[in-house]
Design a protein around this motif. Structure first.
Motif, PDB file in Angstrom:
ATOM      1  N   UNK A 151    -100.395 -46.300  19.896  1.00  0.00           N
ATOM      2  CA  UNK A 151    -101.000 -46.769  18.650  1.00  0.00           C
ATOM      3  C   UNK A 151    -102.505 -46.591  18.841  1.00  0.00           C
ATOM      4  N   UNK A 152    -103.084 -45.635  18.110  1.00  0.00           N
ATOM      5  CA  UNK A 152    -104.503 -45.321  18.290  1.00  0.00           C
ATOM      6  C   UNK A 152    -105.152 -45.118  16.926  1.00  0.00           C
ATOM      7  N   UNK A 153    -106.008 -46.057  16.541  1.00  0.00           N
ATOM      8  CA  UNK A 153    -106.708 -45.911  15.275  1.00  0.00           C
ATOM      9  C   UNK A 153    -107.007 -47.247  14.639  1.00  0.00           C
ATOM     10  N   UNK A 154    -107.140 -47.229  13.314  1.00  0.00           N
ATOM     11  CA  UNK A 154    -107.501 -48.427  12.564  1.00  0.00           C
ATOM     12  C   UNK A 154    -106.268 -49.204  12.135  1.00  0.00           C
ATOM     13  N   UNK A 155    -106.264 -50.481  12.449  1.00  0.00           N
ATOM     14  CA  UNK A 155    -105.191 -51.394  12.051  1.00  0.00           C
ATOM     15  C   UNK A 155    -105.808 -52.428  11.120  1.00  0.00           C
ATOM     16  N   UNK A 156    -105.292 -52.498   9.925  1.00  0.00           N
ATOM     17  CA  UNK A 156    -105.777 -53.522   8.985  1.00  0.00           C
ATOM     18  C   UNK A 156    -104.856 -54.746   8.989  1.00  0.00           C
ATOM     19  N   UNK A 157    -103.549 -54.478   9.119  1.00  0.00           N
ATOM     20  CA  UNK A 157    -102.541 -55.544   9.119  1.00  0.00           C
ATOM     21  C   UNK A 157    -101.532 -55.243  10.225  1.00  0.00           C
ATOM     22  N   UNK A 158    -100.852 -56.254  10.764  1.00  0.00           N
ATOM     23  CA  UNK A 158     -99.848 -55.993  11.805  1.00  0.00           C
ATOM     24  C   UNK A 158     -98.800 -54.976  11.375  1.00  0.00           C
ATOM     25  N   UNK A 159     -98.433 -54.983  10.091  1.00  0.00           N
ATOM     26  CA  UNK A 159     -97.399 -54.053   9.620  1.00  0.00           C
ATOM     27  C   UNK A 159     -97.868 -52.593   9.620  1.00  0.00           C
ATOM     28  N   UNK A 160     -99.175 -52.347   9.773  1.00  0.00           N
ATOM     29  CA  UNK A 160     -99.663 -50.967   9.901  1.00  0.00           C
ATOM     30  C   UNK A 160     -99.087 -50.298  11.150  1.00  0.00           C
ATOM     31  N   UNK A 161     -98.773 -51.107  12.155  1.00  0.00           N
ATOM     32  CA  UNK A 161     -98.217 -50.589  13.407  1.00  0.00           C
ATOM     33  C   UNK A 161     -96.815 -51.152  13.637  1.00  0.00           C
ATOM     34  N   UNK A 162     -96.002 -51.154  12.593  1.00  0.00           N
ATOM     35  CA  UNK A 162     -94.633 -51.658  12.705  1.00  0.00           C
ATOM     36  C   UNK A 162     -93.731 -50.609  13.347  1.00  0.00           C
ATOM     37  N   UNK A 163     -92.694 -51.064  14.032  1.00  0.00           N
ATOM     38  CA  UNK A 163     -91.772 -50.162  14.722  1.00  0.00           C
ATOM     39  C   UNK A 163     -91.123 -49.174  13.758  1.00  0.00           C
ATOM     40  N   UNK A 164     -90.773 -49.605  12.573  1.00  0.00           N
ATOM     41  CA  UNK A 164     -90.169 -48.703  11.590  1.00  0.00           C
ATOM     42  C   UNK A 164     -91.106 -47.574  11.200  1.00  0.00           C
TER      43      UNK A 164
END
Length: 151
Positions: free
Chosen positions: A77-90
């Motif tokens: 995971x490399x970049x901008x995360x605004x919300x936890x769901x931005x990096x969700x497993x799905x």
């Protein structure tokens, strides 16, 4: 030489103290944090098996935020995360091209039987050793060990 050795030792001790106070081990490397987003560089481990056989992520696949490299069990995971769901497993699985839901992993579908088996199968997930049923909605965190077991 003694002065140089003392300075080097002091620098190492200082570096270890600063690193431990930074929270990197607990929360992962946050490159920048501003109102509304975090720039992150995280890694998580994804161990998968189906019918007793280990299966792997495709290598060098995905999008800039969610991808794999040559290690076929590591999530990047490399970049901008605004919300936890931005990096969700799905979202990660979709980005790397792996069919995935609470009932499906690759071509394996809950309710089918494994070769030589008699009982219907289910997909189980653990995160850091604890059962978890978030599946597609699971927010990926740095250092997570996620296990998907189809049996």
């Amino acid at each position: 030489a003694v002065v140089a050795a003392l300075l080097l030792t002091a620098f190492i001790i200082y570096s270890v103290v600063v690193y431990r106070q930074s929270g990197v081990e607990e929360h992962g490397l946050v490159l920048e944090e501003k109102e509304g987003y975090r720039a992150v560089h995280w890694h998580a481990r994804l161990n998968m098996s189906a019918c007793g056989q280990q299966i792997f992520l495709p290598r060098n696949r995905g999008i800039p935020l969610l991808h794999t490299h040559t290690d076929n069990t590591r999530i990047h995971v490399e970049g901008l995360i605004r919300r936890p769901e931005d990096a969700a497993l799905g979202k990660f699985m979709a980005a790397v091209g792996v069919p995935f839901s609470a009932e499906r992993l690759f071509d394996f579908q809950s309710g089918q039987t494994c070769p030589g088996g008699t009982a219907p199968t289910t997909l189980k997930m653990t995160v850091n050793g604890q059962p978890n049923e978030q599946f597609k909605n699971l927010p990926i965190n740095d250092g997570d060990v996620i296990e998907l077991i189809y049996e």
